[in-house]
Design a protein around this motif. Sequence first.
Motif, mmCIF file in Angstrom:
data_model
loop_
_atom_site.group_PDB
_atom_site.id
_atom_site.type_symbol
_atom_site.label_atom_id
_atom_site.label_comp_id
_atom_site.label_asym_id
_atom_site.label_seq_id
_atom_site.Cartn_x
_atom_site.Cartn_y
_atom_site.Cartn_z
ATOM 1 N N ALA A 185 5.839 17.552 -12.140
ATOM 2 C CA ALA A 185 6.448 18.252 -11.011
ATOM 3 C C ALA A 185 7.863 17.743 -10.739
ATOM 4 N N ALA A 186 8.075 16.440 -10.898
ATOM 5 C CA ALA A 186 9.410 15.875 -10.676
ATOM 6 C C ALA A 186 10.410 16.406 -11.706
ATOM 7 N N LEU A 187 9.995 16.473 -12.961
ATOM 8 C CA LEU A 187 10.895 17.017 -13.984
ATOM 9 C C LEU A 187 11.196 18.485 -13.752
ATOM 10 N N ALA A 188 10.182 19.235 -13.312
ATOM 11 C CA ALA A 188 10.417 20.646 -13.029
ATOM 12 C C ALA A 188 11.391 20.813 -11.866
ATOM 13 N N ARG A 246 17.151 21.443 -9.575
ATOM 14 C CA ARG A 246 18.075 20.785 -8.636
ATOM 15 C C ARG A 246 18.216 19.316 -9.012
ATOM 16 N N PRO A 247 19.230 18.964 -9.790
ATOM 17 C CA PRO A 247 19.381 17.578 -10.273
ATOM 18 C C PRO A 247 19.565 16.548 -9.155
ATOM 19 N N GLU A 248 19.981 16.972 -7.982
ATOM 20 C CA GLU A 248 20.186 16.019 -6.884
ATOM 21 C C GLU A 248 18.862 15.487 -6.322
ATOM 22 N N LEU A 249 17.732 16.010 -6.780
ATOM 23 C CA LEU A 249 16.426 15.541 -6.315
ATOM 24 C C LEU A 249 15.896 14.364 -7.134
ATOM 25 N N ALA A 261 12.362 12.360 -6.403
ATOM 26 C CA ALA A 261 11.314 12.561 -7.404
ATOM 27 C C ALA A 261 10.840 11.230 -7.976
ATOM 28 N N MET A 262 11.750 10.302 -8.212
ATOM 29 C CA MET A 262 11.360 9.007 -8.751
ATOM 30 C C MET A 262 10.585 8.180 -7.732
#
Length: 126
Positions: free
Chosen positions: A86-89, A94-97, A101-102
């Motif tokens: 889910a984090a990669l998706a 939105r790369p700022e997430l 996500a980490m």
Amino acid sequence: MRDFLRRHPWAAVLLTVANVVLLTGAVALLIAILTSDWGFAAGRPDAAAAASQAVPANGSALLGAAIAVAGSAIGAGIAVAYTGAAALAAMSERPELFGRAMVVVGLAEGIAIYGLIVAIILVGKA
């Protein structure tokens, strides 16, 4: 994985056989651990009394520690699989997430740490 199993139907049978063999081995090992006297009482005149007093408490604590580590590691693996996907998706859109996500993936990995702490406490009391 589903596509692989569609292309190679024999692989599903092979994986099933491997799982059954591993499960049988694990059950046999568990039975051997629970029924053995570990050789601590060998050669003593009161071997039955010594085996009934010292071995089960120590062996049970170590077995409990192993179960705690194994269960928490499996749970953490499942949690990291879902949260990582889910984090990669989310990061692909939105790369700022990345930071958020980490953090979520790190919290999922914390489950394994809790099992390790429980195991250390159990081994310390054994």
